[in-house]
Scaffold this active site. Structure first.
Site, PDB file in Angstrom:
ATOM      1  N   PRO A   1     -12.301 -67.617  -2.723  1.00 44.53           N
ATOM      2  CA  PRO A   1     -11.821 -66.677  -3.750  1.00 44.53           C
ATOM      3  C   PRO A   1     -12.011 -65.256  -3.249  1.00 44.53           C
ATOM      4  CG  PRO A   1     -13.969 -67.587  -4.372  1.00 44.53           C
ATOM      5  CD  PRO A   1     -13.554 -68.268  -3.105  1.00 44.53           C
ATOM      6  N   MET A   2     -10.977 -64.447  -3.307  1.00 41.85           N
ATOM      7  CA  MET A   2     -11.096 -63.035  -2.910  1.00 41.85           C
ATOM      8  C   MET A   2     -10.348 -62.204  -3.948  1.00 41.85           C
ATOM      9  SD  MET A   2     -10.763 -63.050   1.231  1.00 41.85           S
ATOM     10  CE  MET A   2      -9.268 -64.022   1.354  1.00 41.85           C
TER      11      MET A   2
ATOM     12  N   GLN B   1     -12.936 -69.288 -11.228  1.00 40.99           N
ATOM     13  CA  GLN B   1     -14.281 -68.765 -11.001  1.00 40.99           C
ATOM     14  C   GLN B   1     -14.680 -67.794 -12.106  1.00 40.99           C
ATOM     15  OE1 GLN B   1     -15.372 -65.818  -7.846  1.00 40.99           O
ATOM     16  NE2 GLN B   1     -16.481 -67.563  -7.036  1.00 40.99           N
TER      17      GLN B   1
ATOM     18  N   CYS C   1     -21.930 -62.475  -5.163  1.00 36.90           N
ATOM     19  CA  CYS C   1     -21.279 -61.170  -5.077  1.00 36.90           C
ATOM     20  C   CYS C   1     -22.280 -60.028  -4.931  1.00 36.90           C
ATOM     21  CB  CYS C   1     -20.446 -60.957  -6.331  1.00 36.90           C
ATOM     22  SG  CYS C   1     -19.398 -59.544  -6.182  1.00 36.90           S
TER      23      CYS C   1
ATOM     24  N   ASN D   1     -19.452 -71.444   4.392  1.00 38.43           N
ATOM     25  CA  ASN D   1     -18.562 -70.281   4.339  1.00 38.43           C
ATOM     26  C   ASN D   1     -19.179 -69.112   5.118  1.00 38.43           C
ATOM     27  OD1 ASN D   1     -18.184 -67.649   2.029  1.00 38.43           O
ATOM     28  ND2 ASN D   1     -16.461 -68.402   3.221  1.00 38.43           N
ATOM     29  N   GLY D   2     -18.295 -68.327   5.714  1.00 42.22           N
ATOM     30  CA  GLY D   2     -18.705 -67.090   6.378  1.00 42.22           C
ATOM     31  C   GLY D   2     -18.246 -67.033   7.816  1.00 42.22           C
ATOM     32  N   ASP D   3     -17.335 -66.082   8.091  1.00 42.52           N
ATOM     33  CA  ASP D   3     -16.907 -65.769   9.462  1.00 42.52           C
ATOM     34  C   ASP D   3     -16.230 -66.931  10.183  1.00 42.52           C
ATOM     35  OD1 ASP D   3     -18.207 -63.461   8.812  1.00 42.52           O
ATOM     36  OD2 ASP D   3     -19.776 -63.632  10.326  1.00 42.52           O
TER      37      ASP D   3
ATOM     38  N   GLY E   1     -12.044 -67.255   4.178  1.00 42.30           N
ATOM     39  CA  GLY E   1     -11.592 -66.127   3.374  1.00 42.30           C
ATOM     40  C   GLY E   1     -10.761 -65.150   4.167  1.00 42.30           C
ATOM     41  N   ARG E   2     -11.433 -64.150   4.736  1.00 42.49           N
ATOM     42  CA  ARG E   2     -10.705 -63.039   5.352  1.00 42.49           C
ATOM     43  C   ARG E   2      -9.773 -63.466   6.473  1.00 42.49           C
ATOM     44  NH1 ARG E   2     -15.896 -59.815   6.625  1.00 42.49           N
ATOM     45  NH2 ARG E   2     -16.615 -61.977   6.682  1.00 42.49           N
TER      46      ARG E   2
END
Ligand SMILES: Cc1cc2nc3c(=O)[nH]c(=O)nc-3n(C[C@H](O)[C@H](O)[C@H](O)COP(=O)(O)O)c2cc1C
EC number: 1.3.1.-
Length: 350
Positions: free
Chosen positions: A16-17, A70, A100, A203-205, A227-228
């Site tokens: 989610p972004m 969310q 967050c 999650n992450g990178d 995500g990104r």
């Protein structure tokens, strides 16, 4: 993979972004291989439910099921109310955001600030879980590894969540204090995975098929959330999926496919937001798509940023691809993901 009663097509999740993963983008990522997508965060404060932004975030029309919404907030009763409200409007899974670090959210002790207050975390999880269970809706939790590197309580929270009845955990391998600095670490995710029986998503990178393989192997996680790296590159899901299944790389999308996908995305985006907002909010997606493959100084980027109407944006993209394809080029190679871009257009980043 199985998420409570739902069988998902695979174990790759779109993160989610806020301001990015709206319904058009979620649906696009699902079409291109994401097995699951969680909506942008919805406020738990009822006063915000009637705003245009909230109304759009509650719009799941045509989205591939299951629809996961969310919610974020710090008041157990309000969170429970928000869960019920979203379930009435089509949410089939409720996800709580405790990941967050943004000031706007932490100032009211929601988001990752909550991780400091385990008693409150427990109250929120219990209150929301009760509402979800009464309605047959699974509850998932997205959070960070802790409050700060010295205060990593991800295992405590995971075991608490499991005992309350949370169906799945997603863990971003950074603490609240880390913001987006440094690299995500995966040792804590592995430790969490070993400490519970419910599915854990890492999650992450995660920016490439190889990184995805590494994170999956290192953590033993049940799935991955991206995500990104999906910004401007929704194809990443099918690429990672193919690599995880076969060990081989897919070719990048052809120019023809990229052209079609971008046009459809743009039109869906414009339709979803309307002329005035759509013109502005499409810009970031267009930049993400084109900066890598076309080069960030390419004049088409400037043209798109000043295009006066949504129709002009579509025309510029169309003409750009036509002339690019006429050069005989075949492939659209999305940029290497630039993860240095801490979100600027929204302060709700987790
Ligand atoms: C622009 C932006 C907005 C975000 N909004 C949310 C959000 O609404 N809810 C949430 O749980 N996480 C949010 N995040 C965090 C992502 O879901 C994810 O945990 C984080 O970006 C790390 O994953 P990545 O390295 O694959 O990007 C946001 C991140 C970004 C960059």
């Amino acid at each position: 993979m199985q998420l409570a009663q739902f069988t998902l097509p695979n174990n790759l999740f779109l993160a989610p972004m806020a301001g990015v993963t709206d319904r058009p983008f979620r649906q696009l990522c699902k079409q291109l291989g994401a097995g699951h997508a969680v909506s942008e965060m919805a406020a738990s404060n009822p006063q915000l439910w009637k705003t245009d932004k909230s109304t759009r975030r509650l719009n799941h029309h045509g989205e591939t099921k299951p629809v996961a919404v969310q919610i974020a907030g710090a008041d157990p009763e309000m969170m429970a109310h928000a869960a019920a409200y979203n379930i009435e409007r089509g949410a089939q899974i409720i996800d709580i955001n405790m990941g967050c670090p943004a000031k706007k959210v932490c100032a009211v002790a929601a988001g990752s600030a909550l991780l400091q207050n385990e008693a409150l975390v427990e109250k929120i999880l219990r209150a929301v879980h009760t509402v979800c269970t009464e309605r047959g809706v699974p509850l998932t939790l997205k959070y960070r590894t802790g409050w700060s590197p010295e205060h990593r309580n991800a295992i405590t929270i995971a075991q608490m969540a499991e005992s309350i009845g949370v169906s799945l955990l997603t863990l971003h391998g950074r603490t609240r204090a880390c913001g987006y600095t440094g690299d995500a670490e995966y040792d804590t995710i592995r430790a969490v995975k070993q400490s519970v029986r419910i599915p854990v998503i890492a999650n992450g990178d995660i920016t490439s098929p190889e990184k995805a393989r590494f994170v999956l192997d290192h953590t033993g996680a049940d799935g991955l959330m991206i995500g990104r790296a999906a910004q401007g590159n929704p194809w990443i899901f099918r690429e990672v999926l193919h690599y995880l299944r076969t060990g081989a790389h897919l070719p990048p999308p052809t120019l023809e496919e990229a052209h079609t996908v971008m046009l459809h995305h743009l039109q869906d985006h414009h339709h979803f937001y309307g002329e005035k907002t759509g013109l502005l909010t499409a810009r970031k997606h267009l930049q993400w798509y084109l900066c890598g493959p076309a080069g960030k100084n390419h004049p088409v980027i400037d043209q798109l940023m000043v295009a006066p109407t949504t129709e002009a944006q579509v025309r510029i993209v169309d003409e750009f691809f036509m002339s690019w394809r006429n050069t005989g080029a075949l492939y659209f190679a999305p940029s290497d993901s630039d993860l240095s871009n801490e979100p600027t257009h929204t302060r709700l980043a987790a």
